[in-house]
Scaffold this motif. Structure first.
Motif, PDB file in Angstrom:
ATOM      1  N   UNK A   1       1.235  -1.222  -0.202  1.00  0.00           N
ATOM      2  CA  UNK A   1      -0.301  -0.462  -0.438  1.00  0.00           C
ATOM      3  C   UNK A   1       0.956   1.110   0.084  1.00  0.00           C
ATOM      4  N   UNK A   2       1.664   1.067   1.084  1.00  0.00           N
ATOM      5  CA  UNK A   2       2.811   2.488   1.545  1.00  0.00           C
ATOM      6  C   UNK A   2       3.563   2.245   2.268  1.00  0.00           C
ATOM      7  N   UNK A   3       4.932   3.566   2.411  1.00  0.00           N
ATOM      8  CA  UNK A   3       5.393   3.211   3.374  1.00  0.00           C
ATOM      9  C   UNK A   3       7.347   2.535   2.804  1.00  0.00           C
ATOM     10  N   UNK A   4       7.729   2.035   3.247  1.00  0.00           N
ATOM     11  CA  UNK A   4       9.036   1.702   2.744  1.00  0.00           C
ATOM     12  C   UNK A   4       9.368   0.400   2.875  1.00  0.00           C
ATOM     13  N   UNK A   5       9.934  -0.613   2.313  1.00  0.00           N
ATOM     14  CA  UNK A   5       9.840  -2.049   2.255  1.00  0.00           C
ATOM     15  C   UNK A   5      10.732  -2.104   2.604  1.00  0.00           C
ATOM     16  N   UNK A   6      11.580  -2.940   3.121  1.00  0.00           N
ATOM     17  CA  UNK A   6      12.951  -3.834   4.240  1.00  0.00           C
ATOM     18  C   UNK A   6      13.314  -5.317   3.720  1.00  0.00           C
ATOM     19  N   UNK A   7      14.743  -5.063   3.845  1.00  0.00           N
ATOM     20  CA  UNK A   7      14.793  -6.986   3.333  1.00  0.00           C
ATOM     21  C   UNK A   7      15.090  -7.587   4.824  1.00  0.00           C
TER      22      UNK A   7
ATOM     23  N   UNK B   1       1.322  -3.696   4.854  1.00  0.00           N
ATOM     24  CA  UNK B   1      -0.038  -3.187   3.962  1.00  0.00           C
ATOM     25  C   UNK B   1      -0.577  -3.322   4.723  1.00  0.00           C
ATOM     26  N   UNK B   2      -1.615  -1.806   4.337  1.00  0.00           N
ATOM     27  CA  UNK B   2      -2.501  -0.763   5.422  1.00  0.00           C
ATOM     28  C   UNK B   2      -2.314  -1.190   6.280  1.00  0.00           C
TER      29      UNK B   2
ATOM     30  N   UNK C   1      -4.282   1.310  14.800  1.00  0.00           N
ATOM     31  CA  UNK C   1      -5.279   1.559  14.397  1.00  0.00           C
ATOM     32  C   UNK C   1      -5.496   2.273  12.565  1.00  0.00           C
ATOM     33  N   UNK C   2      -4.132   2.436  12.623  1.00  0.00           N
ATOM     34  CA  UNK C   2      -3.796   3.283  11.505  1.00  0.00           C
ATOM     35  C   UNK C   2      -3.021   2.677   9.982  1.00  0.00           C
ATOM     36  N   UNK C   3      -2.769   3.523   9.456  1.00  0.00           N
ATOM     37  CA  UNK C   3      -2.115   2.754   8.287  1.00  0.00           C
ATOM     38  C   UNK C   3      -0.175   3.053   8.404  1.00  0.00           C
ATOM     39  N   UNK C   4       0.274   1.876   8.111  1.00  0.00           N
ATOM     40  CA  UNK C   4       1.925   1.925   8.698  1.00  0.00           C
ATOM     41  C   UNK C   4       2.402   2.611   7.400  1.00  0.00           C
ATOM     42  N   UNK C   5       3.080   4.008   7.774  1.00  0.00           N
ATOM     43  CA  UNK C   5       4.120   4.194   6.651  1.00  0.00           C
ATOM     44  C   UNK C   5       5.513   4.065   7.088  1.00  0.00           C
TER      45      UNK C   5
ATOM     46  N   UNK D   1       9.034   9.932   9.081  1.00  0.00           N
ATOM     47  CA  UNK D   1       9.244   9.842   7.759  1.00  0.00           C
ATOM     48  C   UNK D   1       9.848   8.860   7.805  1.00  0.00           C
ATOM     49  N   UNK D   2      11.215   8.384   8.742  1.00  0.00           N
ATOM     50  CA  UNK D   2      11.912   7.986   8.712  1.00  0.00           C
ATOM     51  C   UNK D   2      12.483   7.243  10.193  1.00  0.00           C
TER      52      UNK D   2
END
Length: 925
Positions: A16-22, A33-34, A55-59, A100-101
Motif C-alpha cells: 500500500x504505502x511506506x518503506x519496504x525492507x529486507x 500492507x495497510x 489503528x492507522x496505516x503503517x508508513x 518519515x524515517x
C-alpha cells in the motif's frame, strides 16, 4: 458448531504505502500492507501476514540488526515494537507526529527517527526489563523544515540527516574531540536520501531533482576519538610527567640543541588540540541526464522518489516518478543497470545485504517486485487489485482463491503460499462475479462490460466468451453442479441469461423481473436443476433450468424489501435471501414457503463517516446485508455488508453466534460511532468545510453528495469500510471476505499443540511409549491420534514397521481415516520417507475405499491434497532421475573418450618402441 476462526492471511493487496525492507539474511521482504505487515519468503515462495494490527496505516518500518525487533510506525505517529519471534506487539509508543524515517544503528544500541524539523535518538529495546523501552538519548535541531531521511555511520557514532530545506547535517551521538555538527549545503532541491560510506564519514546526498553531491571528510574515522578518552589519556600523561624529575630530562646526545622529550609531547598535544576538521564537496552528478533523449520523457518533469544504498557493495539505486530505476556504482557514479517497471512512481526501494536483489514497491499500482539485476530476472512479481475487490470464489479443493475487482482484473491466488500466480485482463470493466466449475478446470467471470468469460485453469487462457443478444451489464454469476449451465443476471435489461459452457450457445433468456437482478444461485444438489434469483423488484424467483418451459418461473415469492443477495444451503434444501430492510429470510425452494426470518440490521453496527450529518444510530437504518454464505455443514450462515462486521448466525435458533470485526484501521471511513472531538470546532465538523484552493487552470472540482467510495482526486482519500463478498471454503476450514482492506482469510487455528480427540484418562505419553515398546502398534497409534500431539504422533507413526502398516490400517476406526490422511499429507511435505508414506496411503485406500467414496467436502480436499503432493513428488524425482541419467551418460561418454585416448597413447608408444627396435637391428646389421 465450534467457531475458532482467526485471521490467518491477507491477500489481494500486496503493498500500500511506506518503506519496504529486507530481512537480516536477505531471503525475505517485509512490507506494510495497510495497517498490517506482510513477510514474503523468497526462498520458500511463501507469504505470511503478521497477526498484528494498528489503528492507522503503517508508513515507516525498521528492523534491528539481529533481525528480532521490528519497529513499525503508522501515519498517526504511533509506534509498535514487534517481536518477530513471538509475532506480537511488545510495546507501543506515541510520537503524536508523522515520522518519515526510522533506522537502527549498526551495533543495535540506538535507533534514530525524523520528527518535524528534528532528529531523535533513542536507545534500542534490549533484553533488559524496562518500564519504558523508549529511552531518549539525544535530540538534534537546526533544520528549518521537515526532516526526510537519515543514515548511521558504520561505527554507530555519527548520524547524517537530510531535510526539505535542501540541507543535510552530520551529528555525533557521542562527544568527539574537535568535531562539531557539519552543514552540508549547496543542494538544489529537497534531500531524498543521504548515506555514509563504509568505514568512513564520506557522504552522498541525493536530491529530488536527481542531483548527487559527493562530500569527502578531511580525516579518517579511526582517528576521531571521544572527549572522555582524550581526557583520560591527558590525565595519565600529566601524572606521568609529574613523576619525572628535572634532572631525569634527557638530551639527545647526537643533537645537543634539540628540545627535551617533554617539550615534544607538549607540542604534539597542542597540534592535536588545534586540529581542524572539515567537509569538502568533491563532485556533483545529475542522474536524471540518463533519460535525455527518451521518447515522451522530459527530465524537467522527472523527480527522484526513493533511494537505497548498500555500503558493502557500493551500489546506489534511485527510483523515479515515471516508474524507472537506475543502479549506479559509487563513488565513480557509473551506470550499471536501468529498468522501467511501471508507469507510476516508485514509492520505495530496498537492496538485500549482498546487493543481488532489488525490491521495489509502487503504491499507486499496489505492486511489489524483487529484481535480480545481474541475471535480469524477477525473483518475485506480485500486484494486487489497485481498486476495490468485488467478488471471490474458492476452488473445489480449497487450494485456490479467485478474486475480481473494479480494476477489471481477475486474479487467482494460492491459499498455501499466498501468492497470485495468474491474472486475466480480458475484461474491460468492473468484475461482478467469479465462480469455479465443479471440477476446478475452468474459472468464469461476469463483468459490466457485457461479457461472461471462461478461463482454462490448465493453459490460463480465455476459451469462451458469452454475450447477450442485446448489450447488457451483468451483475451476478452462477454455475450449476454439472458445470455445463452458466447463468448471469443483468442490471439494465432485468433478464437472466442461460448459456451452455460446452457449446457456448445461449440456451434461454429468463424474463420476469421488473428490476435489476442483484444475485442468483444454482442449487448445489446434483439431483436438482433449480435456479433462484432476487431483484430490486422485491421478488424471489425460482426457475427450473432444464425444463422445457424454462421461460416460465416455477415460483415467485414476494419479499418485504428489495432483494440484495441469495444463496443455497449446501444440501439444496434451503434458500437464504438478504433484503434492503436488514432482514435475512429463509425459504424452502421446493415448497415455496418461508421458514424463518432473522432480523440482523442492529448487528451490523454501522459507524459514522466524517462527513455524515446524522448519527451512527440513524445511519444504521439505511444499512443492510449485501452478501450471504452458508457454512460447509449448513448449520450457520455468514452475512456481511455495509459495515466492518461479519456476522455468523445459527439458522435454526435465529441466534447471533459470533461477530468478526474485519479491521481496526481508522484510516478508513465510518469506523467510529462518534466523530472525534478534535475534528469538531465551533463552526461544526471540519470534514464538512469545503477546502478550496485558488485555481488558475479552471474551476475547482467538488465532491458530489452521496458519493460513498470517496473522491480519489482529493488530498485526503478515505474509503468507507465495507464487505463486498463472502465465500466459505469447501473443506470447512476457512472462509474468505473481500473488504476495503483487501481479501481477508479466516481459518481454524492449526497451531494448537494440544487438541485432544476422544480422550480418556489412561492415555498419556508414557502409556503410549510403553505400548509402543511392547510392539502393540495399533493401540499405540490410535492412542496417539486421540491425544493429537503432532510430535508424539509422528514418533509412533515412524516407529511402525512397514510390514505392520496393513494390520494397523485394518484396526483403524472410520472416524480416524480423514485425520490420518491429512497427517500423512503433512508428513509427505516435510519428510523424505516417500515410499513409507505411499504404503500407508495405498493401505488406507484399499481398506477404507468405500468410506471415502461418499465424497464429503473434507474428504475431497484431503484426497486432492494427496494427489497434488504425490504429483509434485513425482515431478521432483523424475527431474532428479533425468538429471542423473544425463550426468551418467556424460560421464560414460567422457570415460569412453578417455579410454580411447589411453588406448591410442599405448598403441603409439608400442609403435615407437617397435620402430626403435627396428632401427637398432638395422644398426647392428
Amino acid at each position: 458448531m465450534r467457531f475458532s476462526y482467526n485471521f490467518s492471511q491477507l491477500l489481494g493487496t500486496v503493498y500500500r504505502k511506506g518503506n519496504i525492507i529486507f530481512s537480516k539474511n536477505g531471503d525475505s521482504v517485509i512490507a506494510p500492507v495497510g495497517n498490517k505487515i506482510s513477510v514474503y519468503d523468497l526462498k520458500n515462495n511463501k507469504s505470511e501476514t503478521l497477526p498484528v494490527e494498528s489503528r492507522y496505516n503503517y508508513t515507516t518500518i525498521a528492523l534491528s540488526p539481529n533481525g528480532v525487533i521490528l519497529i513499525a510506525i503508522n501515519e498517526d505517529g504511533e509506534a509498535d515494537v514487534i517481536s518477530l519471534l513471538s509475532k506480537t506487539v511488545i510495546h507501543k509508543f506515541r510520537f503524536n507526529r508523522p515520522i518519515l524515517a526510522v533506522k537502527f544503528s549498526p551495533n543495535g544500541k540506538f535507533f534514530a527517527l525524523t520528527k518535524e524539523n528534528s532528529v531523535f535518538v533513542y536507545r534500542s529495546p534490549g533484553s533488559k526489563r524496562e518500564y519504558n523501552p523508549f529511552v531518549l538519548e539525544r535530540v538534534f535541531h537546526g533544520f528549518f523544515d521537515e526532516t526526510t531521511c537519515l543514515d548511521w555511520s558504520s561505527d554507530s557514532r555519527f548520524l547524517l540527516a537530510g531535510s526539505k530545506d535542501m540541507s543535510a547535517r552530520v551529528f555525533t551521538v557521542e562527544k568527539i574531540l574537535h568535531f562539531q555538527k557539519f552543514l552540508l549545503a549547496g543542494n538544489t532541491d529537497v534531500v531524498v536520501g543521504c548515506f555514509f560510506e563504509r568505514d568512513s564519514l564520506d557522504a552522498y546526498i541525493v536530491c529530488k531533482n536527481g542531483a548527487v553531491n559527493i562530500w569527502e571528510f578531511s580525516d579518517d574515522i579511526e582517528n576521531l576519538i571521544r572527549v572522555e578518552d582524550h581526557k583520560k589519556k591527558t590525565v595519565k600523561d600529566v601524572n606521568a610527567s609529574e613523576q619525572m624529575e628535572e634532572d631525569d630530562i634527557e638530551e639527545d646526545p647526537e643533537n645537543p640543541n634539540s628540545e627535551p622529550k617533554e617539550d615534544k609531547k607538549e607540542k604534539e598535544t597542542e597540534t592535536e588540540e588545534s586540529k581542524h576538521l572539515f567537509y569538502k564537496r568533491s563532485s556533483r552528478h545529475f542522474l536524471s541526464d540518463t533519460f535525455k533523449g527518451e521518447k515522451g520523457v522530459s527530465i524537467f518533469n522527472i523527480s527522484v522518489t526513493s533511494v537505497a544504498y548498500v555500503p558493502s557493495t557500493k551500489l546506489l539505486v534511485t527510483g523515479y516518478s515515471h516508474g524507472a530505476f537506475l543502479l549506479h556504482e559509487m563513488p565513480e557514479v557509473n551506470l550499471i543497470h536501468s529498468l522501467k517497471i511501471s508507469k507510476q512512481l516508485v514509492s520505495s526501494i530496498a537492496i538485500n545485504p549482498t546487493g543481488d536483489w532489488i525490491a521495489l514497491g509502487c503504491a499507486d499500482m499496489g505492486q511489489l517486485l524483487v529484481w535480480e539485476w545481474q541475471s535480469e530476472t524477477y525473483v518475485m512479481k506480485q500486484q494486487g487489485h489497485f481498486d476495490t475487490m468485488s467478488s471471490v470464489a474458492y476452488s473445489p479443493d480449497g487450494s485456490y482463491l479467485a478474486t475480481g475487482g473494479r480494476d477489471s482484473k481477475v486474479k487467482v491466488w494460492d491459499t498455501n503460499t499466498g501468492f497470485s500466480f495468474v491474472t486475466f485482463t480480458e475484461h474491460t470493466s468492473t468484475i461482478t462475479g467469479v465462480a469455479f466449475t465443479q471440477t476446478g478446470r475452468a474459472l468464469l467471470s461476469s463483468s459490466l462490460d457485457g461479457t461472461v468469460r471462461a478461463f482454462d485453469m490448465a493453459r490460463y487462457r480465455n476459451f469462451r466468451t458469452f454475450t447477450s443478444p442485446k448489450p447488457a451489464q451483468f451483475s451476478c454469476l452462477s454455475i450449476d453442479v454439472s458445470g455445463d449451465l452458466v447463468a448471469a443476471g443483468a442490471q439494465d435489461t432485468f433478464d437472466v441469461y442461460l448459456w451452455s459452457l460446452q457449446t457456448g450457445r445461449l440456451l434461454e433468456v429468463l424474463s420476469g423481473h421488473e428490476g435489476p437482478v442483484s444475485s442468483l444461485c444454482f442449487s448445489p444438489s446434483p439431483l436438482s436443476s433449480l435456479l433462484v434469483s432476487v431483484s430490486w423488484d422485491k421478488t424471489l424467483r425460482i426457475w427450473d433450468a432444464v425444463s422445457s418451459s424454462a421461460s416460465l418461473t416455477r415460483e415467485t415469492i414476494n419479499l418485504t424489501a428489495d432483494g440484495l443477495a441469495v444463496c443455497f444451503r449446501p444440501d439444496g434444501q434451503q434458500v437464504a435471501v438478504a433484503t434492503l430492510d436488514g432482514h435475512i429470510s429463509i425459504f424452502d425452494p421446493h415448497q415455496g414457503s418461508q421458514l424463518l426470518t432473522i432480523e440482523g440490521r442492529n448487528d451490523l453496527s454501522s459507524g459514522r463517516a466524517d462527513t455524515d450529518v446524522v448519527t451512527a444510530k440513524k445511519n444504521l437504518q439505511g444499512k443492510a446485508f449485501k452478501t450471504l454464505c452458508y457454512t460447509a455443514d449448513g448449520q450457520c450462515l455468514l452475512a456481511a455488508g455495509q459495515s466492518k462486521n461479519i456476522c455468523i448466525y445459527q439458522v435454526t435458533e435465529k441466534m447471533l453466534v459470533k461477530k468478526y470485526e474485519i479491521t481496526q484501521n481508522r484510516s478508513l471511513d465510518a469506523m467510529d460511532d462518534i466523530i472525534n472531538r478534535k475534528k469538531m470546532t465551533e463552526f461544526g465538523n471540519m470534514a464538512l468545510i469545503e477546502e478550496r484552493e485558488d485555481s488558475h487552470n479552471g474551476p475547482v472540482a467538488l465532491r458530489l453528495p452521496g458519493v460513498r467510495s470517496g473522491d480519489m482526486a482529493s488530498r485526503s482519500f478515505k474509503p468507507e469500510v465495507r464487505v463486498s463478498h463472502l465465500q466459505f471454503s469447501p473443506n470447512g476450514r476457512a472462509f474468505a471476505a473481500t473488504t476495503t482492506e483487501g481479501l481477508l482469510v479466516y481459518s481454524l487455528d492449526n497451531n494448537l499443540v494440544f487438541e485432544p480427540f476422544d480422550l480418556s484418562e489412561d492415555i498419556t505419553p508414557r502409556t503410549i511409549r510403553s505400548t509402543l515398546k511392547s510392539k502393540d502398534y495399533s493401540r499405540a497409534f490410535i492412542m496417539a491420534l486421540k491425544l493429537n500431539e503432532s510430535k508424539l504422533t509422528r514418533e509412533v507413526y515412524e516407529t511402525i514397521p512397514p510390514d505392520s502398516v496393513a494390520i494397523v490400517v485394518q484396526t483403524l476406526a472410520s472416524s480416524f481415516v480423514e485425520r490420518v490422511l491429512s497427517f500423512i499429507v503433512h508428513q509427505m511435505d516435510t519428510s523424505p520417507h516417500i515410499e513409507f508414506h505411499l504404503k500407508w496411503v495405498v493401505a488406507i485406500l484399499y481398506e477404507h475405499g468405500t468410506l471415502l467414496q461418499k465424497r464429503t467436502p473434507s474428504t475431497v480436499s484431503v484426497l486432492r491434497a494427496i494427489q497434488k503432493t504425490v504429483g509434485r513428488k513425482f515431478e521432483d524425482i523424475s527431474k532428479l532421475c533425468q538429471h542423473n541419467r544425463y550426468a551418467l551418460q556424460y560421464l560414460l561418454a567422457l570415460g569412453g573418450t578417455a579410454q580411447k585416448r589411453s588406448v591410442g597413447a599405448i598403441m603409439s608408444v608400442e609403435d615407437e618402441e617397435e620402430e626403435s627396435d627396428d632401427d637398432d637391428d638395422e644398426m647392428e646389421t
